[in-house]
Structures are given as structure tokens and as C-alpha cells.
Write a protein that holds these residues in place. Sequence first.
Motif, PDB file in Angstrom:
ATOM      1  N   LEU A 125      37.720  54.041  37.014  1.00 36.74           N
ATOM      2  CA  LEU A 125      37.863  55.203  38.048  1.00 36.74           C
ATOM      3  C   LEU A 125      36.531  55.707  38.742  1.00 36.74           C
ATOM      4  CD1 LEU A 125      40.722  57.273  36.100  1.00 36.74           C
ATOM      5  CD2 LEU A 125      40.747  55.681  38.185  1.00 36.74           C
ATOM      6  N   ARG A 126      35.627  55.421  38.043  1.00 37.91           N
ATOM      7  CA  ARG A 126      33.954  55.896  38.461  1.00 37.91           C
ATOM      8  C   ARG A 126      33.315  54.599  39.009  1.00 37.91           C
ATOM      9  NH1 ARG A 126      36.758  59.619  37.054  1.00 37.91           N
ATOM     10  NH2 ARG A 126      36.075  61.362  35.593  1.00 37.91           N
ATOM     11  N   SER A 127      33.956  53.802  39.144  1.00 36.34           N
ATOM     12  CA  SER A 127      33.023  52.566  39.953  1.00 36.34           C
ATOM     13  C   SER A 127      32.204  51.858  38.770  1.00 36.34           C
ATOM     14  CB  SER A 127      32.386  52.818  41.002  1.00 36.34           C
ATOM     15  OG  SER A 127      33.335  53.110  41.992  1.00 36.34           O
ATOM     16  N   GLY A 128      32.404  51.947  37.320  1.00 35.73           N
ATOM     17  CA  GLY A 128      31.674  51.459  36.294  1.00 35.73           C
ATOM     18  C   GLY A 128      32.016  49.941  36.139  1.00 35.73           C
ATOM     19  N   THR A 129      31.404  49.213  35.574  1.00 43.19           N
ATOM     20  CA  THR A 129      31.726  47.806  35.127  1.00 43.19           C
ATOM     21  C   THR A 129      32.074  47.578  33.694  1.00 43.19           C
ATOM     22  OG1 THR A 129      29.588  46.884  35.096  1.00 43.19           O
ATOM     23  CG2 THR A 129      30.606  46.850  37.190  1.00 43.19           C
ATOM     24  N   GLU A 130      32.521  46.504  33.305  1.00 41.58           N
ATOM     25  CA  GLU A 130      32.574  46.388  31.737  1.00 41.58           C
ATOM     26  C   GLU A 130      31.141  46.074  31.168  1.00 41.58           C
ATOM     27  OE1 GLU A 130      34.762  43.317  28.421  1.00 41.58           O
ATOM     28  OE2 GLU A 130      35.430  43.624  30.528  1.00 41.58           O
ATOM     29  N   ASP A 131      30.406  45.250  32.104  1.00 37.63           N
ATOM     30  CA  ASP A 131      29.015  45.107  31.528  1.00 37.63           C
ATOM     31  C   ASP A 131      28.126  46.413  31.210  1.00 37.63           C
ATOM     32  OD1 ASP A 131      26.955  42.976  30.832  1.00 37.63           O
ATOM     33  OD2 ASP A 131      25.860  44.208  32.599  1.00 37.63           O
ATOM     34  N   SER A 132      28.422  47.236  32.363  1.00 32.74           N
ATOM     35  CA  SER A 132      27.326  48.521  32.018  1.00 32.74           C
ATOM     36  C   SER A 132      28.210  49.562  30.926  1.00 32.74           C
ATOM     37  CB  SER A 132      27.549  49.372  33.364  1.00 32.74           C
ATOM     38  OG  SER A 132      29.051  49.782  33.665  1.00 32.74           O
ATOM     39  N   VAL A 133      29.426  49.357  30.770  1.00 30.15           N
ATOM     40  CA  VAL A 133      30.067  50.313  29.655  1.00 30.15           C
ATOM     41  C   VAL A 133      29.487  49.561  28.454  1.00 30.15           C
ATOM     42  CG1 VAL A 133      32.040  50.576  28.494  1.00 30.15           C
ATOM     43  CG2 VAL A 133      31.933  50.885  30.884  1.00 30.15           C
ATOM     44  N   LEU A 134      29.570  48.268  28.081  1.00 24.81           N
ATOM     45  CA  LEU A 134      29.005  47.681  27.003  1.00 24.81           C
ATOM     46  C   LEU A 134      27.592  47.891  26.700  1.00 24.81           C
ATOM     47  CD1 LEU A 134      30.886  44.207  27.087  1.00 24.81           C
ATOM     48  CD2 LEU A 134      31.157  45.758  25.259  1.00 24.81           C
TER      49      LEU A 134
ATOM     50  N   ILE B 227      18.302  58.742  22.307  1.00 30.65           N
ATOM     51  CA  ILE B 227      19.784  59.641  22.325  1.00 30.65           C
ATOM     52  C   ILE B 227      19.437  61.115  22.338  1.00 30.65           C
ATOM     53  CG2 ILE B 227      21.659  60.054  21.014  1.00 30.65           C
ATOM     54  CD1 ILE B 227      21.628  57.131  19.997  1.00 30.65           C
ATOM     55  N   ARG B 228      18.431  61.622  21.422  1.00 25.87           N
ATOM     56  CA  ARG B 228      18.251  62.844  21.055  1.00 25.87           C
ATOM     57  C   ARG B 228      17.448  63.631  22.364  1.00 25.87           C
ATOM     58  NH1 ARG B 228      17.187  64.969  16.052  1.00 25.87           N
ATOM     59  NH2 ARG B 228      15.025  65.255  16.739  1.00 25.87           N
ATOM     60  N   SER B 229      16.683  62.800  22.923  1.00 22.21           N
ATOM     61  CA  SER B 229      15.999  63.319  24.202  1.00 22.21           C
ATOM     62  C   SER B 229      16.790  63.411  25.471  1.00 22.21           C
ATOM     63  CB  SER B 229      14.771  62.654  24.486  1.00 22.21           C
ATOM     64  OG  SER B 229      14.952  61.246  24.604  1.00 22.21           O
ATOM     65  N   GLY B 230      18.000  62.647  25.426  1.00 26.08           N
ATOM     66  CA  GLY B 230      18.749  62.631  26.639  1.00 26.08           C
ATOM     67  C   GLY B 230      18.287  61.790  27.740  1.00 26.08           C
ATOM     68  N   THR B 231      17.398  60.920  27.240  1.00 24.07           N
ATOM     69  CA  THR B 231      17.107  59.642  28.110  1.00 24.07           C
ATOM     70  C   THR B 231      18.276  58.545  27.859  1.00 24.07           C
ATOM     71  OG1 THR B 231      15.686  58.727  26.531  1.00 24.07           O
ATOM     72  CG2 THR B 231      14.827  60.147  28.258  1.00 24.07           C
ATOM     73  N   TRP B 232      18.852  58.323  26.946  1.00 25.27           N
ATOM     74  CA  TRP B 232      20.301  57.510  27.025  1.00 25.27           C
ATOM     75  C   TRP B 232      21.194  57.868  27.690  1.00 25.27           C
ATOM     76  CZ3 TRP B 232      20.335  53.227  22.896  1.00 25.27           C
ATOM     77  CH2 TRP B 232      21.310  52.504  23.227  1.00 25.27           C
ATOM     78  N   ARG B 233      21.522  57.139  28.974  1.00 22.35           N
ATOM     79  CA  ARG B 233      22.370  57.494  29.773  1.00 22.35           C
ATOM     80  C   ARG B 233      23.672  56.610  29.610  1.00 22.35           C
ATOM     81  NH1 ARG B 233      20.909  62.307  32.849  1.00 22.35           N
ATOM     82  NH2 ARG B 233      18.701  62.664  31.915  1.00 22.35           N
ATOM     83  N   GLY B 234      24.815  57.340  29.934  1.00 23.68           N
ATOM     84  CA  GLY B 234      26.107  56.602  29.870  1.00 23.68           C
ATOM     85  C   GLY B 234      26.360  55.866  31.516  1.00 23.68           C
ATOM     86  N   PHE B 235      27.493  55.066  31.955  1.00 22.29           N
ATOM     87  CA  PHE B 235      27.562  54.285  32.965  1.00 22.29           C
ATOM     88  C   PHE B 235      27.662  55.287  34.279  1.00 22.29           C
ATOM     89  CE2 PHE B 235      32.009  55.320  31.562  1.00 22.29           C
ATOM     90  CZ  PHE B 235      32.489  55.706  32.666  1.00 22.29           C
ATOM     91  N   SER B 236      27.656  56.613  33.946  1.00 15.43           N
ATOM     92  CA  SER B 236      27.850  57.209  35.337  1.00 15.43           C
ATOM     93  C   SER B 236      26.448  58.059  35.396  1.00 15.43           C
ATOM     94  CB  SER B 236      28.958  58.295  35.176  1.00 15.43           C
ATOM     95  OG  SER B 236      28.732  59.332  34.364  1.00 15.43           O
ATOM     96  N   GLY B 237      25.504  57.763  34.503  1.00 16.89           N
ATOM     97  CA  GLY B 237      24.175  58.380  34.630  1.00 16.89           C
ATOM     98  C   GLY B 237      23.943  59.901  33.961  1.00 16.89           C
ATOM     99  N   LYS B 238      25.004  60.172  33.195  1.00 15.04           N
ATOM    100  CA  LYS B 238      24.954  61.534  32.379  1.00 15.04           C
ATOM    101  C   LYS B 238      24.385  61.069  30.973  1.00 15.04           C
ATOM    102  CE  LYS B 238      28.868  63.294  34.850  1.00 15.04           C
ATOM    103  NZ  LYS B 238      30.149  64.120  34.623  1.00 15.04           N
TER     104      LYS B 238
END
Length: 552
Positions: free
Chosen positions: A234-243, A135-146
Motif C-alpha cells: 500500500l506504501r509502494s514498498g518492495t519485498e526486498d526493502s521490507v526484508l 536502532i536506539r539513535s533513530g537512524t535505523w529506518r523502515g521501508f517508508s523512511g520512518k
Amino acid sequence: MEKDKRYHCARQSKYWQQLQKLAMRSWSLASLFEKDDTRAARFSTQAGSLYMDYSKQCVDEEVLVSLLGLADSCDLSERIDALMQGAMVNTSESRAALHTALRLPETASLQVDDQDVVSDVHYSLAQVARMSERIRSGTWRGFSGKAVTDVVNIGVGGSDLGPLMAKTALDEWADTSVNVHFVSNMDGTQLDNLLKYLKPETTLFIISSKSFGTVDTLSNAKTALSWLLATAKLRSGTEDSVLRRHFIGISANNEKMNAWGIHPEHQLQLWDWVGGRFSLWSAIGLAIAVRIGMAGFKELLSGAHNMDTHFAEADFADNIPVLLGLLAVWNSTFLQVNAHTVLPYDGRLSYLPSYLTQLEMESNGKSVTLHGERIDYDTCPILWGEIGSNAQHAFYQLLHQGTQQVSCDFIACVRRYDGPLKNTSLQQQHELSLANCLAQSRVLAFGNRAVADGKVDTGVVTDKCKFYRGNQPSTTLLIDELTPYSLGSLIALYEHKVYVMASIWDVNPFDQWGVEMGKQMADSVHHAMQHERKGRFDKSTEQLLQHIKQLS
């Protein structure tokens, strides 16, 4: 694990009767100091960076000897050893209370019921280290890659107050741009306010719940998931990717985490022998590690372990947790001082009073002994507190001139703002805060008899509106400086104080059955709100339900 260990009861000892007689004296703090020039030196002690002055408590040598005898009479040494070694000290739930094991060094050894506790603890800490660093290093990414920019800890009670208090106290050690937030309130106010400005694509939620069944926590988690899914679609993410990318679970119940949808790789382990209000040292402290780094978090653990060692090994006459606990028993049980306030003169410790309110009142707010017998003496006092400088302009009026006796803990840090970036103006403010801390404890102790230059005014106060009776007992704790290490020591000190009080009162400080009934009743009332069923409750509750339904 040791089963049904019956210790001696302090209530039956001669020291209990002695203290009852001593409590009947007319105690005057001013007189105690007048008679003994060495009092301050004799009634103070130190452990590491913590210095405790309890000379403004209504005690003398006779009381102290009797209190120490009371500790021996209930086998306190054996009880401490049982706590540290994983015996079944939580008797009503048939389990250990091994929060001290959470801060054992990796080289230590502790086996409980064939479980290698130290190995399990450090495996979990390694997981905390890996996740927090991602998380601190920025390598943990959300469903859109950010990359994640904000972490929200969703919990309640110990799963909220512990990490919130420590993170707030240590935020000047933060070395990351990742923000950490806390949500606990069931009504959604905190979460609603956060979601108005957080970005779904870069927000990570930690669901902290030992049982993973607490309605407060899960209701907030469900709302957070709905918020994320609305944007993900809206960003074409899935429930699985969100979880998978936006939730971490911390619990002792893996089955419920799986059922909720927490990915197995993002589940952190708790154990039945960790009570919620004693759990910030475990994976529950992930939010702390995210903010100050794993090195800082381990310093917090190390400071707590140092206090554990002091508690287990120091002679009771110099043992800070033992003395603090015995003084609390003396005030509440024998002197009938049934209110206690915690007054930190340091804004960084703003959540410490709330944390200690839960720690002490949930632990020791009991009216039956370990063996189910009704108690005929006062146990835990009502506890509250506030930053000292704020409290001076709020409830100090009651402390100085009210009709209630209140015991006080003053807490202050000696050094601040004296590092490489020395700030003279802030140092002066810090000195002013320290001066207020010492001055207030002095006036509370001596009232109108406290005047400048150490003199005692024996005259009569003619304006009764300006009369300060004094004789309010207090303890002053000075910390060399606030660091992760010293904060760990301070928190562990109060944990052990709770255990000392519980041992004297012969109560179980590790269960909280009083909390459970309200939860069960809430389920019934909630069901009644959703269905037209009358006559299930008392007339008042029925009337209130009808009023709510009319407005819904």
C-alpha cells in the motif's frame, strides 16, 4: 580440542557410599541449629555482591566434607578447566561449550582448533553495538523512511527466555524510547496480540535461531513478513526493502539466513559451541542491548566473567557455584528430594524461574551417562518457581503442609529505592518483601518450632490443621542490589551450578536429544493432518486426528 577425555566417576567413589549412609540419618534442621550457635556463620559464603546462606540445608560438617570429596573424586577441577579452555565437553555432539568465552574481556586469549575465539566474539559484539546504536539513535529506518519504534525478538527456548528474563530484570536501566517485545509461542497468540497495535512501518524483527530451522520461530517470522508486506504494498514498498529494513537474523547457519532473505549486513553470528540456553551473552542478547545500551550489556558480561573467575579459582569450600551444585546433588540423589522451587522476592526477576527451569531440566534431565550407560540414581529434580510474594498465595501451602519434600532457593536484593530519588513508601514495601523472604525460609526450616525472638517452642500443637512440620531445606541468596553486573553474576552462578551437578552425575548438560524426537513426530502428524492417510499412528492419535479433521 581434547577428544574422549574419561574422568573418574563419582558413583564409584567411597564418598558416594558415605553420603548414602549419611542420608539415612533422621535429619532435623531445628536440632542442627540447637546444637551449634555458629552454624549460620560456618555454612555461608560470599562472592562479590552475592551472599549465600545454606545453613538451612540438611547438612553438617561430615556431609559437607563428603560432598567436597565427591567433587574431587570426579575430577571436578579438571572438568572446570576443560570447560573454560574449550575442550570437547559436549561429547555427544563432539564440540566445546564455550559460553564462558562470550564474556571474556577483549584482552584475553583463547585459541580453540586454530580459531581465535576472543577475536571472533568481540567482532560479533562490535556488530551488536553498531546495530543496537542505530536502532536506539533513530537512524535505523523502515521501508517508508520512518524510524524504528518497536523491536520484536522472535525466538524460542534459550533464544527467547534468556533475553526476555534479562531485559525484564534490567528494564529500569532502559534509556531509550524504543520498545522491545518477545514472541515465542508457535500458535501465534503472542504475535497476533502484538500486531494489533504495532505499526508495520516502524517495527523491526529479530529472528533468533541457532539452526534457523526451528519451526516455532520461522512460522512466526513468516507471519510477520506477510504482515509487513501487506502494508508495504500500500506504501509502494518492495519485498526486498521490507526484508532489508525490517529483519535482523541471528544464527549459526548463514546459508539458511540467506535463503530466507536476511540481508548479509544484518546477519549476526552464532557458533556451534554456544548452546541456546547459554546464549544470552552472545548476539542473542541484541534485544537487551537495544533496551539498556551496549554499556549496560557489557556490564552484564563483566558480572558473568567475574563469576567465571570465582568458579575457576576459588577453593571448593568457598565456591558458590560448586556448593550450590553439590547441595542440589545431595538433595536429589541422596535425600530423594526430587522437587526444587526458585523463589525470587523481587518482581524484576519474574522470568528467572522460567529461565532456570529450562537451564536445569533441559541440561540435566538425563538418564544415561556420558558413555551411554543407564543411570541407577536420581538426577535433575523437577524445578519450578514464582515471585515469592505471589507464590505465598499459590503453592506455599504445599511447601508448608503438603506431603512432598521440596528444596527451595530464596533470592532477594538487599538495597532498592535508596538512590537520589529515594521513595520512602516503596522502600517500606521492599523491606516488607525482604521480611517475608526471611520469614518463609524460617518457617519452612523449623515449622511450628519457629517462634518470635529466636525462641524454640517444644510444645505439642493440638490443632493438627495448624501443624507445620518444617525441615524443608533451603538456600538463601542475597544480592547487594540488582544491577546489570550483579545479574550477570547470578545467571553465571546457575550456569556453573548446572555443570557441577552434571559432573557429579556424569551426564552431558549441553545436548538435548529428548527435545528432538517430539519435533520429528510433529512433522509426521502435521503431514497426516493435511493428507488423508490412516493407520500411521497409534489408535489414540488416529482418533484425535479424525476428531480434529471433522471440526476443521
